[in-house]
Scaffold this active site. Structure first.
Site, short mmCIF file in Angstrom:
data_model
loop_
_atom_site.label_atom_id
_atom_site.label_comp_id
_atom_site.label_asym_id
_atom_site.label_seq_id
_atom_site.Cartn_x
_atom_site.Cartn_y
_atom_site.Cartn_z
N CYS A 185 33.19 54.05 47.67
CA CYS A 185 34.23 54.04 46.59
C CYS A 185 33.92 55.45 45.72
CB CYS A 185 33.32 53.00 45.03
SG CYS A 185 33.62 51.28 45.34
N HIS B 242 37.00 55.30 38.24
CA HIS B 242 36.72 54.54 39.55
C HIS B 242 37.05 53.03 38.62
CE1 HIS B 242 36.09 52.42 42.73
NE2 HIS B 242 34.70 51.41 42.13
N ASN C 161 39.82 47.03 42.61
CA ASN C 161 39.20 47.89 42.44
C ASN C 161 39.70 48.34 44.27
OD1 ASN C 161 36.97 49.92 43.96
ND2 ASN C 161 35.50 48.34 43.62
N1 ACO Z 1 33.54 32.47 39.11
C1 ACO Z 1 33.34 32.02 38.66
N2 ACO Z 1 31.67 32.35 38.17
C2 ACO Z 1 31.61 33.31 39.43
C3 ACO Z 1 31.66 34.32 40.09
C4 ACO Z 1 32.90 33.70 39.75
N3 ACO Z 1 34.20 35.05 40.74
N4 ACO Z 1 31.48 35.39 40.32
C5 ACO Z 1 30.17 34.91 40.25
N5 ACO Z 1 29.59 34.22 39.62
C6 ACO Z 1 28.34 33.42 38.56
C7 ACO Z 1 27.51 33.15 39.63
O1 ACO Z 1 27.24 32.30 40.57
C8 ACO Z 1 26.41 33.45 38.49
O2 ACO Z 1 26.53 32.36 38.35
P1 ACO Z 1 24.69 31.20 37.60
O3 ACO Z 1 24.18 31.80 36.53
O4 ACO Z 1 24.56 29.45 37.82
O5 ACO Z 1 23.90 31.96 38.87
C9 ACO Z 1 27.30 33.63 37.31
O6 ACO Z 1 28.49 33.63 37.24
C10 ACO Z 1 27.18 35.07 36.82
O7 ACO Z 1 26.95 36.65 37.68
P2 ACO Z 1 26.80 37.29 37.69
O8 ACO Z 1 26.66 38.15 39.16
O9 ACO Z 1 25.43 37.65 36.95
O10 ACO Z 1 28.03 38.08 36.73
P3 ACO Z 1 28.76 39.54 36.32
O11 ACO Z 1 28.42 39.06 34.63
O12 ACO Z 1 27.30 40.61 36.91
O13 ACO Z 1 29.91 40.23 36.93
C11 ACO Z 1 30.43 41.41 39.03
C12 ACO Z 1 29.85 40.05 38.27
C13 ACO Z 1 32.08 41.09 38.10
C14 ACO Z 1 30.80 40.78 40.27
C15 ACO Z 1 29.95 42.41 37.71
O14 ACO Z 1 28.35 41.86 38.06
C16 ACO Z 1 30.09 43.89 38.74
O15 ACO Z 1 31.12 44.04 38.11
N6 ACO Z 1 29.03 44.27 39.11
C17 ACO Z 1 29.59 45.67 39.83
C18 ACO Z 1 30.59 46.00 40.92
C19 ACO Z 1 30.52 47.85 40.97
O16 ACO Z 1 30.46 48.11 40.64
N7 ACO Z 1 30.50 48.25 42.79
C20 ACO Z 1 30.75 49.51 42.62
C21 ACO Z 1 31.62 49.83 43.73
S1 ACO Z 1 31.89 48.42 44.83
C22 ACO Z 1 31.57 50.04 46.77
O17 ACO Z 1 31.25 50.20 46.47
C23 ACO Z 1 32.18 49.02 47.90
#
Ligand code: ACO
Length: 320
Positions: free
Chosen positions: A114, A247, A277
């Site tokens: 990214c 980003h 993204n």
């Molecule tokens: N719908 C419903 N529930 C979900 C979903 C979904 N789509 N995805 C995950 N959950 C659940 C999980 O299973 C978890 O359930 P549990 O508590 O029963 O285990 C709960 O929701 C919380 O999951 P988290 O992963 O802790 O959720 P979070 O608030 O962190 O959000 C997200 C997830 C949106 C992916 C976030 O962590 C994020 O944006 N991370 C950064 C991404 C990023 O910046 N990447 C870098 C660039 S990408 C690249 O370089 C290719």
């Protein structure tokens, strides 16, 4: 005389197909409200079967060339950032060169996930400042939808397809003021997309896997530090920045960076709601949008930043 890499054109392309959160919630256990509240995304664009990184890059590049009102042959370097190249080789850069009908320039790809466009801006700046190149095209082009596991609700909600382009040319007027890029290769297990063929493991799925929560925390801290580093290098205050072009990974990460800059969200370019993204394309797509709709004006100071797999991260401070 100080030579700057000055922006002379921008471009962007988004495929026509729109995939909404509602669409995704029909195939995996998620909901529109969960996705929007956690990410800020409501829909993303999906490339058609005939589209590739190079075909999308061509459209974005042609827009940038048209805005700059130069002949394509004036370009002496093409840098394409992509994690979804048409081929392992030839590079998407070479394919783009051919598509643009340019015979003589140098063209290659870089891969910094990214952060790819920021790494591309850094390279373009070095080439122009050293005198090794005069006119450089930087493109970020991604078909993330083809490396997403559409059964993984933790990742498939995040990504979209598109291409962004910027044309830079040597000038006496200010342009790129500084670039700052970093890599830390310890975090493969937190975010990766394997290449099964090259690994000799054809059974491994060639899809994005991510420990989103852990990536989130590192991204917020790291992007806070890159803001400080960029301001210090330019002897600038937070209030000197007119626009933040981040980003587009997650609205909560973007809001944290804006807060660090004490910047109102009115001065942050946000495109992820309807694009998701788009990896290396996202910063240049957002930059292009704000240039074309007139928010970013000549003379404005613009901070572009990104964080991605590797981990890689970086910034570019530009006087537009
Ligand atoms: N719908 C419903 N529930 C979900 C979903 C979904 N789509 N995805 C995950 N959950 C659940 C999980 O299973 C978890 O359930 P549990 O508590 O029963 O285990 C709960 O929701 C919380 O999951 P988290 O992963 O802790 O959720 P979070 O608030 O962190 O959000 C997200 C997830 C949106 C992916 C976030 O962590 C994020 O944006 N991370 C950064 C991404 C990023 O910046 N990447 C870098 C660039 S990408 C690249 O370089 C290719």
């Amino acid at each position: 005389m100080t030579v700057y890499a000055r922006v002379i054109g921008t471009g962007g392309y988004l495929p026509a197909e729109i995939k909404t959160n509602e669409d995704i919630s029909k195939t995996v256990d998620t909901s529109d409200s969960w996705i929007f509240e956690r990410t800020g995304i409501t829909s993303r664009r999906i490339a058609a079967a005939h589209e590739t990184a190079s075909s999308m890059a061509e459209i974005a590049a042609r827009q940038a060339i048209e805005m700059a009102a130069i002949a394509a042959e004036e370009i002496d370097l093409i840098i394409v950032a992509t994690g979804t190249p048409d081929n392992v080789y030839p590079s998407t850069g070479c394919m783009l060169q051919h598509r643009l009908g340019i015979k003589k320039c140098v063209a290659f790809d870089i891969q910094a996930a990214c952060s790819g466009s920021i790494f591309g801006l850094d390279m373009a700046n070095q080439y122009i400042k050293s005198g090794a190149a005069k006119t450089v095209l930087v493109v970020g082009a991604e078909i993330c939808s083809r490396i997403v596991d559409w059964t993984d609700r933790g990742t498939c909600i995040l990504f979209g397809d598109g291409a962004g382009a910027v044309l830079l040319q040597a000038a006496e007027q200010e342009g790129i003021l500084s670039t700052h890029i970093h890599s830390d290769g310890r975090f493969e297990d937190l975010l990766k997309c394997p290449n099964p063929q090259a690994l000799g493991e054809p059974d491994v799925a060639g899809y994005i896997s991510m420990k989103g929560n852990e990536v989130f925390k590192v991204a917020v801290n790291t992007l806070g530090r890159i803001v400080d580093e960029t301001l210090a290098a330019n002897n600038m205050q937070k209030s000197d920045i007119d626009w933040l072009v981040p980003h587009q990974a997650n609205i909560r990460i973007i809001a944290a960076t804006a807060k660090k800059l004490k910047m109102s969200m009115d001065h942050v370019v946000v495109t992820l709601q309807e694009q998701g993204n788009t990896s290396s394309a996202s910063v240049l797509l957002a930059f292009n949008e704000a240039v074309r709709d007139g928010r970013i004006q000549r003379g404005h100071v613009v901070l572009l930043e990104a964080f991605g797999a590797g981990f890689t991260w970086g910034s570019a401070l530009i006087r537009y």
